[in-house]
Scaffold this motif. Sequence first.
Motif: not given
Length: 173
Positions: A134-142
């Motif tokens: 999730v961290y790698e594929k969604r950089p828009d999430l903090s």
Amino acid sequence: MTNSEVARQQQHYRAVRERLVRAGSRGGRSAAMAELHAEVKELTAENAAKARRIATLETDLADAEARLLAQAKALLTGRRVAETDAEPTDDRPAIDTIVADVLADFPGVSWEDVISVRRERRLVKPRHACMRAVYEKRPDLSLPRIGRIFRRDHTTVLAVVKSTSEAPADISD
């Protein structure tokens, strides 16, 4: 202690046992206990359903906030936001899709297992793999947002991300 005192104590204990046996055979108390047990089971099931609903709503909220953040960034940079940009594209897949892809490699582990408070060894790798994906594929999430999705603190997510990025490369000769 005299024999008369012992005899008196034994008679008293017999009387107490008899009262207890009569109270249990009446069924009033056991029926009330059965009713309370049924009510507790019902409330437990309701709480579990509410917890699942809350988890779903938190995930939806995280996706919606990520879309809003992306739209705000786009507006600040002057790019016009199309209606199709509001939905996750191939660059930003939905969180449940990311997690489902990762959990396909871990048979027997479900989303409920990943977000649970259990610390079983069999759940650590899938949980960390999901957080990392999730961290790698969604950089828009903090990090705090990802932590809330997985019901963990943001420092846990940070430790997971750092542990994989700082891991020494396997050098084979």
